[in-house]
Design a protein around this motif. Structure first.
Motif, PDB file in Angstrom:
ATOM      1  N   GLU A  33      24.098 -36.258   8.237  1.00  0.00           N
ATOM      2  CA  GLU A  33      25.141 -35.593   7.459  1.00  0.00           C
ATOM      3  C   GLU A  33      25.491 -34.240   8.063  1.00  0.00           C
ATOM      4  O   GLU A  33      26.669 -33.868   8.125  1.00  0.00           O
ATOM      5  N   THR A  34      24.485 -33.510   8.489  1.00  0.00           N
ATOM      6  CA  THR A  34      24.720 -32.201   9.101  1.00  0.00           C
ATOM      7  C   THR A  34      25.569 -32.346  10.350  1.00  0.00           C
ATOM      8  O   THR A  34      26.523 -31.593  10.563  1.00  0.00           O
ATOM      9  N   SER A  36      27.626 -34.751  11.028  1.00  0.00           N
ATOM     10  CA  SER A  36      28.969 -35.156  10.612  1.00  0.00           C
ATOM     11  C   SER A  36      29.773 -33.948  10.116  1.00  0.00           C
ATOM     12  O   SER A  36      30.942 -33.776  10.482  1.00  0.00           O
ATOM     13  N   TRP A  37      29.140 -33.083   9.310  1.00  0.00           N
ATOM     14  CA  TRP A  37      29.824 -31.898   8.817  1.00  0.00           C
ATOM     15  C   TRP A  37      30.162 -30.940   9.949  1.00  0.00           C
ATOM     16  O   TRP A  37      31.213 -30.289   9.932  1.00  0.00           O
ATOM     17  N   GLU A  40      33.205 -32.308  11.626  1.00  0.00           N
ATOM     18  CA  GLU A  40      34.374 -32.082  10.775  1.00  0.00           C
ATOM     19  C   GLU A  40      34.802 -30.620  10.833  1.00  0.00           C
ATOM     20  O   GLU A  40      35.991 -30.311  10.919  1.00  0.00           O
ATOM     21  N   ARG A  41      33.841 -29.717  10.803  1.00  0.00           N
ATOM     22  CA  ARG A  41      34.143 -28.282  10.889  1.00  0.00           C
ATOM     23  C   ARG A  41      34.832 -27.957  12.210  1.00  0.00           C
ATOM     24  O   ARG A  41      35.826 -27.232  12.246  1.00  0.00           O
TER      25      ARG A  41
END
Length: 71
Positions: A33-34, A36-37, A40-41
């Motif tokens: 998840e990290t 992926s974020w 995205e960032r």
């Protein structure tokens, strides 16, 4: 005081192994998840920079139009 039986020790060991596996799985998911974020960032930062550049370009064009003689 009674010493723990082999059965009790094995049960506790199984509980520890299960807790370790759950923690390991949760850690793996959180890392994914990290990542992926972070992607995205980065994508949003690039979009923001692109929009900022387009706005700066439009402002430059408008300033040029202001300085052109009116016909």
């Amino acid at each position: 005081m009674d010493s723990p039986s082999l059965k009790d020790i094995n049960k506790k060991l199984d509980e520890l192994i299960n807790a370790y596996q759950r923690t390991k799985d949760e850690n793996r998911k959180l890392k994914a998840e990290t990542e992926s974020w972070q992607h995205e960032r980065q994508r949003l930062l690039q979009q923001n920079e692109l929009a900022r550049n387009k706005i700066a370009e439009m402002l430059s064009r408008l300033k040029l139009l202001e300085h052109e003689p009116n016909e």
